[in-house]
Design an enzyme around this catalytic site. Structure first.
Site, PDB file in Angstrom:
ATOM      1  N   LYS A 128       0.832  -1.215   0.000  1.00  0.00           N
ATOM      2  CA  LYS A 128       0.000   0.000   0.000  1.00  0.00           C
ATOM      3  C   LYS A 128       0.863   1.259   0.000  1.00  0.00           C
ATOM      4  O   LYS A 128       0.458   2.285  -0.530  1.00  0.00           O
ATOM      5  CB  LYS A 128      -0.974  -0.018   1.178  1.00  0.00           C
ATOM      6  N   LYS A 210      -3.485  -9.828  -6.523  1.00  0.00           N
ATOM      7  CA  LYS A 210      -4.770 -10.008  -5.846  1.00  0.00           C
ATOM      8  C   LYS A 210      -5.836  -9.078  -6.437  1.00  0.00           C
ATOM      9  O   LYS A 210      -5.532  -7.932  -6.781  1.00  0.00           O
ATOM     10  CB  LYS A 210      -4.575  -9.670  -4.360  1.00  0.00           C
ATOM     11  N   LYS A 213     -10.607  -4.084  -4.414  1.00  0.00           N
ATOM     12  CA  LYS A 213     -11.677  -3.133  -4.721  1.00  0.00           C
ATOM     13  C   LYS A 213     -11.138  -1.740  -4.988  1.00  0.00           C
ATOM     14  O   LYS A 213     -11.812  -0.921  -5.591  1.00  0.00           O
ATOM     15  CB  LYS A 213     -12.737  -3.123  -3.615  1.00  0.00           C
TER      16      LYS A 213
HETATM   17  N1  AQP Z   1      -8.835 -11.003  -3.811  1.00  0.00           N
HETATM   18  C1  AQP Z   1      -9.234 -11.567  -2.672  1.00  0.00           C
HETATM   19  N2  AQP Z   1      -9.311 -12.911  -2.565  1.00  0.00           N
HETATM   20  C2  AQP Z   1      -9.734 -13.494  -1.406  1.00  0.00           C
HETATM   21  N3  AQP Z   1     -10.093 -12.785  -0.310  1.00  0.00           N
HETATM   22  C3  AQP Z   1     -10.026 -11.444  -0.388  1.00  0.00           C
HETATM   23  N4  AQP Z   1     -10.301 -10.466   0.493  1.00  0.00           N
HETATM   24  C4  AQP Z   1     -10.069  -9.261  -0.081  1.00  0.00           C
HETATM   25  N5  AQP Z   1      -9.645  -9.421  -1.335  1.00  0.00           N
HETATM   26  C5  AQP Z   1      -9.598 -10.768  -1.559  1.00  0.00           C
HETATM   27  C6  AQP Z   1     -10.778 -10.686   1.842  1.00  0.00           C
HETATM   28  O1  AQP Z   1     -11.882  -9.825   2.061  1.00  0.00           O
HETATM   29  C7  AQP Z   1     -11.893  -9.420   3.428  1.00  0.00           C
HETATM   30  C8  AQP Z   1     -12.050  -7.957   3.541  1.00  0.00           C
HETATM   31  O2  AQP Z   1     -10.946  -7.300   2.990  1.00  0.00           O
HETATM   32  P1  AQP Z   1     -10.751  -5.765   3.282  1.00  0.00           P
HETATM   33  O3  AQP Z   1     -11.721  -4.969   2.549  1.00  0.00           O
HETATM   34  O4  AQP Z   1     -10.776  -5.524   4.745  1.00  0.00           O
HETATM   35  O5  AQP Z   1      -9.308  -5.413   2.838  1.00  0.00           O
HETATM   36  P2  AQP Z   1      -8.404  -5.993   1.744  1.00  0.00           P
HETATM   37  O6  AQP Z   1      -8.014  -7.366   2.093  1.00  0.00           O
HETATM   38  O7  AQP Z   1      -7.291  -4.996   1.553  1.00  0.00           O
HETATM   39  O8  AQP Z   1      -9.358  -6.025   0.478  1.00  0.00           O
HETATM   40  P3  AQP Z   1      -9.257  -5.183  -0.842  1.00  0.00           P
HETATM   41  O9  AQP Z   1     -10.450  -5.491  -1.676  1.00  0.00           O
HETATM   42  O10 AQP Z   1      -7.915  -5.401  -1.476  1.00  0.00           O
HETATM   43  O11 AQP Z   1      -9.393  -3.723  -0.318  1.00  0.00           O
HETATM   44  P4  AQP Z   1      -8.538  -2.477  -0.663  1.00  0.00           P
HETATM   45  O12 AQP Z   1      -8.411  -2.460  -2.157  1.00  0.00           O
HETATM   46  O13 AQP Z   1      -9.283  -1.322  -0.125  1.00  0.00           O
HETATM   47  O14 AQP Z   1      -7.227  -2.676   0.027  1.00  0.00           O
HETATM   48  C9  AQP Z   1     -10.605  -9.944   4.050  1.00  0.00           C
HETATM   49  O15 AQP Z   1     -10.895 -11.123   4.752  1.00  0.00           O
HETATM   50  C10 AQP Z   1      -9.752 -10.249   2.867  1.00  0.00           C
HETATM   51  O16 AQP Z   1      -8.823 -11.274   3.144  1.00  0.00           O
END
Ligand code: AQP
Length: 346
Positions: A128, A210, A213
């Site tokens: 990040k 990965k 969002k």
């Molecule tokens: N690509 C993924 N595959 C499997 N699990 C995923 N999770 C997120 N992306 C994937 C799981 O979703 C939960 C919530 O995630 P989060 O929103 O708290 O943060 P994150 O993991 O950083 O998800 P994003 O979508 O990548 O968010 P941004 O882009 O804002 O950083 C967690 O259990 C995560 O493991």
């Protein structure tokens, strides 16, 4: 029926039959099928067996700059998605993180029991920081401490997360054990719960990364709320390889990812998927994945639309959930403060 967990100063009552689960999603964008497959879908499965607390972690979201109006809207949307995915507010505690101030308070305390070196090793911080080079703030660095506070505040036994959160969860365990080692049993040391299929869903535009969002390329992710045509189009465009055979294997990141998504939505094994698409090309397979995902998400989208028309209902859920969550959070924080030697006056 309750089981008493002995601590040096106090006993905490927890239901004997049901273990407790905590998890959450940041309202930092449109929730993707990565969030769905890796997290929310499993929350529903676990919901009948466990005492479940699911949070919209808005305080985590501000580690990256958010437009206030968007953050506000997405907080409602994320809660509505939880409910639309089948998490009823009657059977689960659903709430917004910033509505329970003990998260931030415990986070400060736990930060004093977390080492700089430990936080420096977190790969999400490195990723990040690279993505947000103009805003490498302290919150981004201490994000895992707040996540530990979220989990430990509720004495959660199990935390269902995707693979990307495994390192943070391990740190939460280290922090809990460290605190317990100094002050006696205070926190339940949580275990991770990782889905068998879909621990890590990758980007459709770059299947070595990965799916996120907050990806600036909307073709990289499929949002739970994307309309069916958009979903099908995104899958048609998904980056694959120059091979033509639908087969799970090395060097086939794009196809492997699509097979994982298809498997998660259909329950079919990789062998069954290979047999189903034998003699057919990638085009047929991509269409099938797109249509299956679009169909699978249709009921979620419809229920979401209905819920979003009723803000008063969603606010009622938030209030009720925060009250229930606070009941537990107050007890844990007070125990921690007493152990630390903070003066408590009634
Ligand atoms: N690509 C993924 N595959 C499997 N699990 C995923 N999770 C997120 N992306 C994937 C799981 O979703 C939960 C919530 O995630 P989060 O929103 O708290 O943060 P994150 O993991 O950083 O998800 P994003 O979508 O990548 O968010 P941004 O882009 O804002 O950083 C967690 O259990 C995560 O493991």
């Amino acid at each position: 029926m309750s089981e008493e967990i002995k601590t040096t100063e106090q006993t905490v009552s927890k239901p004997a039959a049901k273990k407790r689960i905590f998890s959450g999603v940041q309202p930092s964008g449109l929730l993707t099928i990565g969030n769905y497959i890796g997290a929310i879908r499993n929350w529903k499965t676990l919901s009948s067996e466990y005492d479940c607390i699911y949070c919209v972690v808005d305080e985590h979201a501000i580690t990256v700059r958010q437009v206030p109006a968007d953050l506000r809207r997405r907080t409602y949307e994320t809660l509505a998605i939880y409910i639309a995915c089948g998490l009823s507010p009657e059977d689960n505690v659903l709430f917004v993180q910033s509505h329970v101030h003990q998260h931030a308070e415990l986070s400060w305390i736990l930060g004093c029991y977390t080492m700089f070196g430990e936080l420096s090793r977190m790969t999400q911080f490195k990723d990040k920081s690279a993505k947000n080079a103009d805003n490498i703030n302290a919150g981004l660095f201490t994000y895992p401490v707040l996540m530990a506070a979220d989990i430990l505040l509720y004495q959660a036994d199990l935390v269902p997360v995707g693979l990307d959160q495994k390192q943070h969860l391990e740190l939460a365990r280290v922090i809990a054990e460290r605190f317990n080692g100094v002050y006696g049993d205070t926190f339940v040391v949580p275990d991770g719960y990782f889905p068998k299929v879909g621990m890590k869903i990758n980007s459709l535009a770059d299947p070595t990364k990965k799916m996120s969002k907050s990806d600036t390329n909307p073709n990289g992710y499929v949002a739970i709320l994307d309309d069916p045509d958009t979903i099908i189009r995104k899958f048609r465009r998904a980056v694959t390889d120059s091979d033509t055979e639908v087969r799970y294997g090395e060097g086939k990141d794009g196809i492997n990812n699509l097979m994982t998504i298809y498997s998660a939505f259909t329950g079919r094994t990789y062998d069954e998927i290979e047999a189903e698409f034998e003699g057919k090309g990638y085009g047929d397979f991509k269409n099938a994945v797109g249509e299956t995902v679009a169909d699978g998400l249709r009921p979620v989208r419809e229920e979401f639309d209905r819920l979003m028309k009723d803000k008063a209902y969603l606010e009622g859920v938030m209030k009720d959930g925060a009250a229930k969550a606070s009941n537990v959070a107050v007890r844990t924080l007070s125990k921690v403060q007493r152990k630390l030697g903070f003066v408590q006056v009634k």
